[in-house]
Structure formats: C-alpha cells, structure tokens
Design a protein around this motif. Structure first.
Motif, PDB file in Angstrom:
ATOM      1  N   HIS A  43      -5.097  -3.771   0.167  1.00  0.00           N
ATOM      2  CA  HIS A  43      -3.942  -2.873   0.059  1.00  0.00           C
ATOM      3  C   HIS A  43      -2.682  -3.522   0.611  1.00  0.00           C
ATOM      4  CE1 HIS A  43      -1.351   0.506   1.435  1.00  0.00           C
ATOM      5  NE2 HIS A  43      -1.756   1.085   0.313  1.00  0.00           N
ATOM      6  N   ALA A  44      -2.816  -4.236   1.735  1.00  0.00           N
ATOM      7  CA  ALA A  44      -1.654  -4.889   2.350  1.00  0.00           C
ATOM      8  C   ALA A  44      -1.077  -5.978   1.452  1.00  0.00           C
ATOM      9  CB  ALA A  44      -2.042  -5.470   3.708  1.00  0.00           C
ATOM     10  N   ALA A  45      -1.893  -6.500   0.541  1.00  0.00           N
ATOM     11  CA  ALA A  45      -1.414  -7.507  -0.411  1.00  0.00           C
ATOM     12  C   ALA A  45      -0.724  -6.860  -1.614  1.00  0.00           C
ATOM     13  CB  ALA A  45      -2.583  -8.361  -0.896  1.00  0.00           C
ATOM     14  N   GLY A  46      -0.631  -5.531  -1.614  1.00  0.00           N
ATOM     15  CA  GLY A  46      -0.021  -4.822  -2.736  1.00  0.00           C
ATOM     16  C   GLY A  46      -0.955  -4.663  -3.915  1.00  0.00           C
ATOM     17  N   MET A  47      -2.255  -4.839  -3.676  1.00  0.00           N
ATOM     18  CA  MET A  47      -3.249  -4.782  -4.739  1.00  0.00           C
ATOM     19  C   MET A  47      -4.048  -3.482  -4.667  1.00  0.00           C
ATOM     20  SD  MET A  47      -4.650  -8.695  -4.533  1.00  0.00           S
ATOM     21  CE  MET A  47      -3.537 -10.081  -4.722  1.00  0.00           C
ATOM     22  N   LEU A  48      -4.738  -3.182  -5.750  1.00  0.00           N
ATOM     23  CA  LEU A  48      -5.567  -1.982  -5.808  1.00  0.00           C
ATOM     24  C   LEU A  48      -7.018  -2.339  -5.532  1.00  0.00           C
ATOM     25  CD1 LEU A  48      -5.847   1.078  -6.539  1.00  0.00           C
ATOM     26  CD2 LEU A  48      -6.388   0.322  -8.872  1.00  0.00           C
ATOM     27  N   PRO A  49      -7.619  -1.799  -4.469  1.00  0.00           N
ATOM     28  CA  PRO A  49      -9.069  -1.958  -4.282  1.00  0.00           C
ATOM     29  C   PRO A  49      -9.801  -0.996  -5.226  1.00  0.00           C
ATOM     30  CG  PRO A  49      -7.917  -1.377  -2.216  1.00  0.00           C
ATOM     31  CD  PRO A  49      -6.996  -1.075  -3.344  1.00  0.00           C
ATOM     32  N   LEU A  50     -10.695  -1.536  -6.028  1.00  0.00           N
ATOM     33  CA  LEU A  50     -11.406  -0.742  -7.045  1.00  0.00           C
ATOM     34  C   LEU A  50     -12.902  -0.749  -6.750  1.00  0.00           C
ATOM     35  CD1 LEU A  50     -11.453   0.768  -9.822  1.00  0.00           C
ATOM     36  CD2 LEU A  50     -11.698  -1.494 -10.889  1.00  0.00           C
ATOM     37  N   GLY A  51     -13.445   0.394  -6.390  1.00  0.00           N
ATOM     38  CA  GLY A  51     -14.867   0.489  -6.079  1.00  0.00           C
ATOM     39  C   GLY A  51     -15.726   0.536  -7.334  1.00  0.00           C
ATOM     40  N   ILE A  52     -16.748  -0.299  -7.378  1.00  0.00           N
ATOM     41  CA  ILE A  52     -17.653  -0.378  -8.537  1.00  0.00           C
ATOM     42  C   ILE A  52     -19.038   0.085  -8.110  1.00  0.00           C
ATOM     43  CG2 ILE A  52     -18.669  -1.879 -10.293  1.00  0.00           C
ATOM     44  CD1 ILE A  52     -15.656  -1.575 -10.597  1.00  0.00           C
ATOM     45  N   MET A  53     -19.503   1.190  -8.707  1.00  0.00           N
ATOM     46  CA  MET A  53     -20.816   1.741  -8.360  1.00  0.00           C
ATOM     47  C   MET A  53     -21.834   1.488  -9.462  1.00  0.00           C
ATOM     48  SD  MET A  53     -20.209   3.961  -5.403  1.00  0.00           S
ATOM     49  CE  MET A  53     -21.806   3.365  -5.181  1.00  0.00           C
ATOM     50  N   GLY A  54     -21.631   0.425 -10.251  1.00  0.00           N
ATOM     51  CA  GLY A  54     -22.511   0.205 -11.383  1.00  0.00           C
ATOM     52  C   GLY A  54     -22.148   1.142 -12.519  1.00  0.00           C
ATOM     53  N   LEU A 151      -3.805 -15.172  -4.732  1.00  0.00           N
ATOM     54  CA  LEU A 151      -3.666 -14.463  -6.007  1.00  0.00           C
ATOM     55  C   LEU A 151      -2.259 -13.913  -6.196  1.00  0.00           C
ATOM     56  CD1 LEU A 151      -6.909 -12.336  -6.587  1.00  0.00           C
ATOM     57  CD2 LEU A 151      -5.962 -14.081  -8.100  1.00  0.00           C
ATOM     58  N   SER A 152      -1.715 -13.347  -5.143  1.00  0.00           N
ATOM     59  CA  SER A 152      -0.407 -12.690  -5.246  1.00  0.00           C
ATOM     60  C   SER A 152       0.758 -13.658  -5.070  1.00  0.00           C
ATOM     61  CB  SER A 152      -0.294 -11.580  -4.192  1.00  0.00           C
ATOM     62  OG  SER A 152      -0.306 -12.125  -2.881  1.00  0.00           O
ATOM     63  N   GLY A 153       0.478 -14.792  -4.427  1.00  0.00           N
ATOM     64  CA  GLY A 153       1.546 -15.754  -4.171  1.00  0.00           C
ATOM     65  C   GLY A 153       2.466 -15.355  -3.043  1.00  0.00           C
ATOM     66  N   ARG A 154       1.993 -14.437  -2.184  1.00  0.00           N
ATOM     67  CA  ARG A 154       2.818 -14.022  -1.048  1.00  0.00           C
ATOM     68  C   ARG A 154       1.944 -13.789   0.170  1.00  0.00           C
ATOM     69  NH1 ARG A 154       4.306  -7.836  -2.942  1.00  0.00           N
ATOM     70  NH2 ARG A 154       2.614  -6.792  -1.849  1.00  0.00           N
ATOM     71  N   LYS A 155       2.549 -13.966   1.332  1.00  0.00           N
ATOM     72  CA  LYS A 155       1.834 -13.796   2.588  1.00  0.00           C
ATOM     73  C   LYS A 155       1.572 -12.315   2.868  1.00  0.00           C
ATOM     74  CE  LYS A 155       1.273 -17.921   4.469  1.00  0.00           C
ATOM     75  NZ  LYS A 155      -0.073 -18.402   4.889  1.00  0.00           N
TER      76      LYS A 155
END
Length: 309
Positions: A43-54, A151-155
């Motif tokens: 989340h801090a990287a500005g990305m979406l964590p996506l949970g995969i339950m199969g 991946l994001s190119g930012r710290k």
C-alpha cells in the motif's frame, strides 16, 4: 452492501482490481495468498494488494491438475488455473507467504510459468526474541520493500509506511468491530455477510473497504431480527482453503450461530494496533512477534503454547 460483496466473491476475473489499475496507467497490483503478508508495504508503494483465495467452487480446474497430485488441496491447483487462464494477466507481482510446503513449491512454479512477473516467497521468523527473530524479520521486510520500489520506480518512504500502517490499523479495528457485533448478536449479523465483507476486503483498496465496514456496522445495529435458540459454534481450520458460501449458509440454517471463525485471517492476523512512531519496519516486525494470532500456519516456539489459542 452484501449484494455488492457477493458480486466481488463470484467474479473470478477480478474486475474491481482491473478497473482500479486501468484508472491510472502508473498503478500496479501485487497479489498474495491471504494468510499473512504485510500489506502495508504494498500500500505504501501506491499499489493494490490483491488477495487470491484460489478459484473456489466456481472454477473448473483443468490446467492446474497437471501440476499437482490429486491428493493436494485445491487452492494451489485452482490458483494455477486462474493464472494460466489469464484471469490474473493484469497482476504485476505475486507474494507467496510461508503457509505450507505446497505454497512454497507454488512460488517456484509461478516463477517458471510467468518469468516476466515479480514473484517472491515471503518467510516469517520462527524465533520470537526481538534481537533474533525480530532483527531477521526487520531485514526480511526491508528486502521485501525493494520489490515494489523496483516495480514502481520510486522509494517507499518511512512516512508513507506510517500512513499505510495507520489506515490498516483502522481496518483491523473495523474488522474486529464486525466480528465483535456478530459474537454478541449473531441474529443481526449473518455469517455469510461477515464472510462476504471480508472477501471484499481482498479486492478493494483498504480505504474503500474501511468505508464499507463503517456503512455495514451502522446498518447492522439497526436490524430488528428475532433471537433464536441456536447453538453457538466456532469454525476453525479453514484459514487457507475456503468453504463454499452455501456451506456457511447451511450451518446457520441448520440451527447454529457461527460466532467466530478463522476465514481470511490476514485481516485479523495482528490483534492490536501497530505503532506509527519510530521505525515502521521494526514496528511491523515486533507486532508480528508479539501481537499475531496463533495458527497452524505459524510456528509455535514453545511446545506448551501449541493449541492454547
């Protein structure tokens, strides 16, 4: 609210996550197996964590059966099916937490199947002393930080991490409020509702999930439902492989109130707030050591603690 959550549950193409990513070309999505990963870093990287339950019971497994023996549980085989059928083609990376040997093996398969994607097997400490397991885990978190940064190119700044910890602290509090209301008044909060609410949290941005939980709690307390003389039961052991929704419904229809469970424990793996003062990585590390729940997917360093939870 629940109708919307059920649509998320049935959508094996992850449309909500796709739309989130398509709204901004710079956005990235990191998927994970939802037992435990530090979503705050993603989340801090500005990305979406996506949970995969199969794929659950709504997906026919064809390709996945070629990778695992028939006696292996369904979740790794159906996860491979999701990947090879291009339902996860928009995902930029995948985290595999240390659930079991099968998931460790799945992380290696994923690297072979999708060589252009970011893939990481994520391990946690088995020693709970601050100066041993704590130091190890802090270093592990800092290594994990490097993947989204690349991946994001930012710290990923410490300030961004503290802000993400704060928003997930709110999420953990709201999740506990939902579970607490169901435990006290299960006739107002059906377990299928709780299950679908938590599943929605795997595919939505955490800020949106927080608002959804607030709206549900505000509506649920106003529900006028008759209390029944049902048995109060706890469901334990389904932290990874999830039951069909109809099974959850049928348990309650048979005369039981489900008052606790271990479905999707990623939302409740840390029992209390993580500190937002000081080093955020060390705070996440210490929270895992001292505030995480006991589960079969986590090592017990003391034999006398086995099964106590």
């Amino acid at each position: 609210i629940i109708a919307r959550c059920e649509a998320f549950y049935e959508d094996l193409d992850f449309t909500a996550a796709r739309q989130w990513k398509e709204a901004d070309p710079s956005r990235k999505v990191i998927a994970y197996m939802p037992v435990y990963v530090p979503r705050e870093i993603i989340h801090a990287a500005g990305m979406l964590p996506l949970g995969i339950m199969g794929g659950g019971d709504g997906l026919e497994v064809i390709h996945g059966d070629a990778f695992y023996q028939s006696y292996i549980c369904r979740i790794p085989r159906s996860t491979i099916e999701l990947g090879l059928s291009k339902r996860m083609d928009f995902v930029d990376g995948m985290l595999f937490p240390s659930i079991c040997d099968v998931i460790r093996n799945l992380s290696g398969m994923w690297k072979l199947m999708f060589p252009g994607k970011y893939v990481r097997y994520f391990d946690v400490p088995q020693n709970y002393r601050d100066n041993v397991g704590g130091n190890y885990y802090t270093n592990e978190l800092n290594e994990l930080r490097e993947g989204p940064e690349h991946l994001s190119g930012r710290k990923i700044t410490d300030e961004a991490l503290r802000a993400s910890i704060a928003v997930y602290n709110e999420n953990r509090k709201l999740v506990q409020d939902v579970y607490g209301l169901r435990s006290r008044e299960p006739w107002k909060v059906p377990s299928a509702d709780v299950y679908l609410l938590m599943r929605a949290g795997l595919v939505l941005p955490v800020e949106e999930h927080n608002q959804m939980l607030k709206d549900y709690l505000a509506a649920a307390v106003k529900v006028e439902a008759q209390k029944r003389d049902n048995c109060r039961v706890i469901i334990n052991g389904s932290f990874c492989e999830q039951p069909p929704l109809n099974l959850i419904n049928s348990i309650e229809l048979s005369g039981c109130y489900i008052v606790d469970d271990d479905y999707m424990i990623v939302h409740r793996f840390l029992r209390n707030e993580v500190s937002t003062a000081g080093d955020p990585m060390q705070n996440l590390s210490l929270a895992f050591l001292h505030e995480s729940i006991s589960t079969t997917a986590k090592y017990d360093d003391k034999e006398e603690d086995k099964g106590k939870y």
